[in-house]
Motif scaffolding. Structure first.
Motif, PDB file in Angstrom:
ATOM      1  N   ILE A 125      37.534 -14.821 115.260  1.00 61.20           N
ATOM      2  CA  ILE A 125      36.624 -15.957 115.405  1.00 61.20           C
ATOM      3  C   ILE A 125      35.177 -15.481 115.493  1.00 61.20           C
ATOM      4  O   ILE A 125      34.911 -14.332 115.829  1.00 61.20           O
ATOM      5  CB  ILE A 125      36.989 -16.836 116.622  1.00 61.20           C
ATOM      6  CG1 ILE A 125      36.822 -16.068 117.937  1.00 61.20           C
ATOM      7  CG2 ILE A 125      38.405 -17.386 116.474  1.00 61.20           C
ATOM      8  CD1 ILE A 125      36.916 -16.923 119.173  1.00 61.20           C
ATOM      9  N   ASN A 126      34.265 -16.400 115.221  1.00 64.31           N
ATOM     10  CA  ASN A 126      32.839 -16.081 115.238  1.00 64.31           C
ATOM     11  C   ASN A 126      32.085 -17.184 115.979  1.00 64.31           C
ATOM     12  O   ASN A 126      31.431 -18.023 115.374  1.00 64.31           O
ATOM     13  CB  ASN A 126      32.328 -15.933 113.795  1.00 64.31           C
ATOM     14  CG  ASN A 126      30.944 -15.354 113.743  1.00 64.31           C
ATOM     15  OD1 ASN A 126      30.515 -14.644 114.650  1.00 64.31           O
ATOM     16  ND2 ASN A 126      30.214 -15.658 112.685  1.00 64.31           N
ATOM     17  N   TYR A 127      32.236 -17.178 117.301  1.00 68.16           N
ATOM     18  CA  TYR A 127      31.632 -18.177 118.171  1.00 68.16           C
ATOM     19  C   TYR A 127      30.986 -17.448 119.349  1.00 68.16           C
ATOM     20  O   TYR A 127      31.297 -16.289 119.613  1.00 68.16           O
ATOM     21  CB  TYR A 127      32.694 -19.149 118.711  1.00 68.16           C
ATOM     22  CG  TYR A 127      33.396 -19.929 117.640  1.00 68.16           C
ATOM     23  CD1 TYR A 127      32.996 -21.221 117.331  1.00 68.16           C
ATOM     24  CD2 TYR A 127      34.451 -19.382 116.926  1.00 68.16           C
ATOM     25  CE1 TYR A 127      33.640 -21.953 116.341  1.00 68.16           C
ATOM     26  CE2 TYR A 127      35.096 -20.099 115.930  1.00 68.16           C
ATOM     27  CZ  TYR A 127      34.685 -21.381 115.638  1.00 68.16           C
ATOM     28  OH  TYR A 127      35.316 -22.102 114.664  1.00 68.16           O
ATOM     29  N   ASP A 128      30.139 -18.162 120.093  1.00 68.78           N
ATOM     30  CA  ASP A 128      29.549 -17.580 121.303  1.00 68.78           C
ATOM     31  C   ASP A 128      30.530 -17.571 122.464  1.00 68.78           C
ATOM     32  O   ASP A 128      30.510 -16.661 123.285  1.00 68.78           O
ATOM     33  CB  ASP A 128      28.298 -18.359 121.726  1.00 68.78           C
ATOM     34  CG  ASP A 128      27.135 -18.168 120.767  1.00 68.78           C
ATOM     35  OD1 ASP A 128      27.118 -17.159 120.035  1.00 68.78           O
ATOM     36  OD2 ASP A 128      26.241 -19.034 120.751  1.00 68.78           O
ATOM     37  N   THR A 129      31.355 -18.637 122.541  1.00 73.44           N
ATOM     38  CA  THR A 129      32.266 -18.776 123.673  1.00 73.44           C
ATOM     39  C   THR A 129      33.613 -19.314 123.211  1.00 73.44           C
ATOM     40  O   THR A 129      33.754 -19.830 122.102  1.00 73.44           O
ATOM     41  CB  THR A 129      31.713 -19.764 124.728  1.00 73.44           C
ATOM     42  OG1 THR A 129      31.566 -21.046 124.118  1.00 73.44           O
ATOM     43  CG2 THR A 129      30.401 -19.290 125.319  1.00 73.44           C
ATOM     44  N   SER A 130      34.574 -19.199 124.120  1.00 71.61           N
ATOM     45  CA  SER A 130      35.867 -19.848 123.942  1.00 71.61           C
ATOM     46  C   SER A 130      36.235 -20.466 125.282  1.00 71.61           C
ATOM     47  O   SER A 130      35.900 -19.920 126.335  1.00 71.61           O
ATOM     48  CB  SER A 130      36.931 -18.837 123.502  1.00 71.61           C
ATOM     49  OG  SER A 130      38.160 -19.486 123.238  1.00 71.61           O
ATOM     50  N   VAL A 131      36.896 -21.624 125.230  1.00 74.17           N
ATOM     51  CA  VAL A 131      37.367 -22.278 126.445  1.00 74.17           C
ATOM     52  C   VAL A 131      38.843 -22.604 126.306  1.00 74.17           C
ATOM     53  O   VAL A 131      39.355 -22.751 125.195  1.00 74.17           O
ATOM     54  CB  VAL A 131      36.575 -23.564 126.790  1.00 74.17           C
ATOM     55  CG1 VAL A 131      35.133 -23.260 127.112  1.00 74.17           C
ATOM     56  CG2 VAL A 131      36.693 -24.600 125.697  1.00 74.17           C
ATOM     57  N   LEU A 132      39.496 -22.712 127.459  1.00 73.74           N
ATOM     58  CA  LEU A 132      40.901 -23.101 127.492  1.00 73.74           C
ATOM     59  C   LEU A 132      41.180 -23.789 128.810  1.00 73.74           C
ATOM     60  O   LEU A 132      40.378 -23.725 129.744  1.00 73.74           O
ATOM     61  CB  LEU A 132      41.825 -21.886 127.313  1.00 73.74           C
ATOM     62  CG  LEU A 132      41.810 -20.760 128.365  1.00 73.74           C
ATOM     63  CD1 LEU A 132      42.617 -21.104 129.618  1.00 73.74           C
ATOM     64  CD2 LEU A 132      42.350 -19.494 127.757  1.00 73.74           C
ATOM     65  N   THR A 133      42.313 -24.439 128.861  1.00 71.14           N
ATOM     66  CA  THR A 133      42.795 -24.990 130.118  1.00 71.14           C
ATOM     67  C   THR A 133      44.235 -24.553 130.304  1.00 71.14           C
ATOM     68  O   THR A 133      44.966 -24.325 129.334  1.00 71.14           O
ATOM     69  CB  THR A 133      42.744 -26.536 130.152  1.00 71.14           C
ATOM     70  OG1 THR A 133      43.559 -27.061 129.106  1.00 71.14           O
ATOM     71  CG2 THR A 133      41.334 -27.045 130.041  1.00 71.14           C
ATOM     72  N   THR A 134      44.619 -24.428 131.559  1.00 68.93           N
ATOM     73  CA  THR A 134      46.010 -24.175 131.898  1.00 68.93           C
ATOM     74  C   THR A 134      46.268 -24.816 133.249  1.00 68.93           C
ATOM     75  O   THR A 134      45.335 -25.114 133.989  1.00 68.93           O
ATOM     76  CB  THR A 134      46.344 -22.660 131.894  1.00 68.93           C
ATOM     77  OG1 THR A 134      47.760 -22.490 131.970  1.00 68.93           O
ATOM     78  CG2 THR A 134      45.661 -21.916 133.023  1.00 68.93           C
ATOM     79  N   SER A 135      47.516 -25.002 133.550  1.00 66.93           N
ATOM     80  CA  SER A 135      47.891 -25.614 134.821  1.00 66.93           C
ATOM     81  C   SER A 135      47.416 -24.747 135.984  1.00 66.93           C
ATOM     82  O   SER A 135      47.477 -23.515 135.918  1.00 66.93           O
ATOM     83  CB  SER A 135      49.413 -25.774 134.883  1.00 66.93           C
ATOM     84  OG  SER A 135      49.824 -26.113 136.182  1.00 66.93           O
ATOM     85  N   VAL A 136      46.967 -25.387 137.053  1.00 67.99           N
ATOM     86  CA  VAL A 136      46.527 -24.636 138.236  1.00 67.99           C
ATOM     87  C   VAL A 136      47.682 -23.819 138.825  1.00 67.99           C
ATOM     88  O   VAL A 136      47.439 -22.861 139.553  1.00 67.99           O
ATOM     89  CB  VAL A 136      45.928 -25.557 139.322  1.00 67.99           C
ATOM     90  CG1 VAL A 136      44.659 -26.209 138.838  1.00 67.99           C
ATOM     91  CG2 VAL A 136      46.921 -26.579 139.807  1.00 67.99           C
ATOM     92  N   GLU A 137      48.913 -24.189 138.503  1.00 68.04           N
ATOM     93  CA  GLU A 137      50.082 -23.490 139.034  1.00 68.04           C
ATOM     94  C   GLU A 137      50.596 -22.394 138.102  1.00 68.04           C
ATOM     95  O   GLU A 137      51.543 -21.696 138.439  1.00 68.04           O
ATOM     96  CB  GLU A 137      51.196 -24.508 139.302  1.00 68.04           C
ATOM     97  CG  GLU A 137      50.795 -25.524 140.350  1.00 68.04           C
ATOM     98  CD  GLU A 137      51.761 -26.692 140.449  1.00 68.04           C
ATOM     99  OE1 GLU A 137      52.746 -26.737 139.680  1.00 68.04           O
ATOM    100  OE2 GLU A 137      51.519 -27.560 141.300  1.00 68.04           O
ATOM    101  N   ASN A 138      49.979 -22.233 136.930  1.00 72.14           N
ATOM    102  CA  ASN A 138      50.455 -21.255 135.956  1.00 72.14           C
ATOM    103  C   ASN A 138      49.804 -19.897 136.210  1.00 72.14           C
ATOM    104  O   ASN A 138      48.976 -19.423 135.432  1.00 72.14           O
ATOM    105  CB  ASN A 138      50.185 -21.754 134.535  1.00 72.14           C
ATOM    106  CG  ASN A 138      50.897 -20.930 133.491  1.00 72.14           C
ATOM    107  OD1 ASN A 138      51.417 -19.854 133.769  1.00 72.14           O
ATOM    108  ND2 ASN A 138      50.904 -21.427 132.269  1.00 72.14           N
ATOM    109  N   ASN A 139      50.196 -19.267 137.309  1.00 73.34           N
ATOM    110  CA  ASN A 139      49.594 -17.988 137.689  1.00 73.34           C
ATOM    111  C   ASN A 139      49.767 -16.887 136.657  1.00 73.34           C
ATOM    112  O   ASN A 139      48.833 -16.102 136.446  1.00 73.34           O
ATOM    113  CB  ASN A 139      50.103 -17.544 139.059  1.00 73.34           C
ATOM    114  CG  ASN A 139      49.520 -18.406 140.163  1.00 73.34           C
ATOM    115  OD1 ASN A 139      48.355 -18.783 140.115  1.00 73.34           O
ATOM    116  ND2 ASN A 139      50.328 -18.750 141.145  1.00 73.34           N
ATOM    117  N   PRO A 140      50.923 -16.768 135.987  1.00 72.49           N
ATOM    118  CA  PRO A 140      51.009 -15.725 134.955  1.00 72.49           C
ATOM    119  C   PRO A 140      49.952 -15.885 133.862  1.00 72.49           C
ATOM    120  O   PRO A 140      49.330 -14.906 133.451  1.00 72.49           O
ATOM    121  CB  PRO A 140      52.433 -15.884 134.400  1.00 72.49           C
ATOM    122  CG  PRO A 140      53.206 -16.493 135.522  1.00 72.49           C
ATOM    123  CD  PRO A 140      52.229 -17.417 136.202  1.00 72.49           C
TER     124      PRO A 140
END
Length: 175
Positions: A125-140
């Motif tokens: 990819i060729n971007y400045d940033t990347s974002v994601l979301t995951t469950s607050v309980e998904n510690n792994p």
């Protein structure tokens, strides 16, 4: 072997099944499957879409990941923006790749498949940033992303609903 995937991919059925198993559970319904297939197909048509799949030497799907350009007006982008301050939106969403999904078959988790998919996707990819979301309980997942240089932007974010709060994470991409 890690290869690209896209719309009408020969492994799309397996990708959708792994998505359902990972994010819904083994008791997913045909309606869940159809909804996931429609969503993934829709995402493959988004600008900047990049998808990767990992298969073993027998051609069995081990995992997949994908994302696309984050643009104003997209459903999830607007949900993310609503959770962030104006400054966070400027810092994280202006030139951003949404890291949408990463799923790995249970039998090969913690064997490096997810790490390889993650690294390969971000290297394309060729971007400045990347974002994601995951469950607050998904510690792994949270631990994996932190080990890969992601930072928590917001904890306990009601991106979709208060019943399923998320952690919003971001990563600066150094080109």
């Amino acid at each position: 072997m890690i290869t690209p995937f896209g719309k009408k991919d020969e492994d799309l059925h397996s990708i959708v099944a792994l998505y359902c198993k990972t994010f819904i559970g083994d008791t997913y319904t045909s309606q869940d499957f159809e909804s996931a297939a429609n969503n993934i197909n829709k995402h493959t048509s988004y600008g900047g879409f990049k998808g990767l799949k990992a298969k073993d030497e027998n051609g069995t799907l081990l995992g997949f990941t994908y994302g696309y350009t984050s643009l104003p007006g997209q459903f999830y982008r607007e949900k993310l923006a609503a959770q962030l301050t104006d400054l966070q939106q400027i810092n994280w969403l202006n030139d951003c790749f949404e890291f949408v999904e990463l799923a790995v078959e249970t039998k090969v988790r913690r064997m490096g498949v997810g790490r390889k998919l993650h690294d390969r996707l971000l290297s394309k990819i060729n971007y400045d940033t990347s974002v994601l979301t995951t469950s607050v309980e998904n510690n792994p997942a949270i631990n994996l992303y932190i080990s890969k240089g992601w930072e928590v932007i917001k904890e306990n974010a009601a991106v979709i609903s208060m019943d399923d709060v998320q952690v919003i994470m971001g990563k600066r991409i150094y080109r």
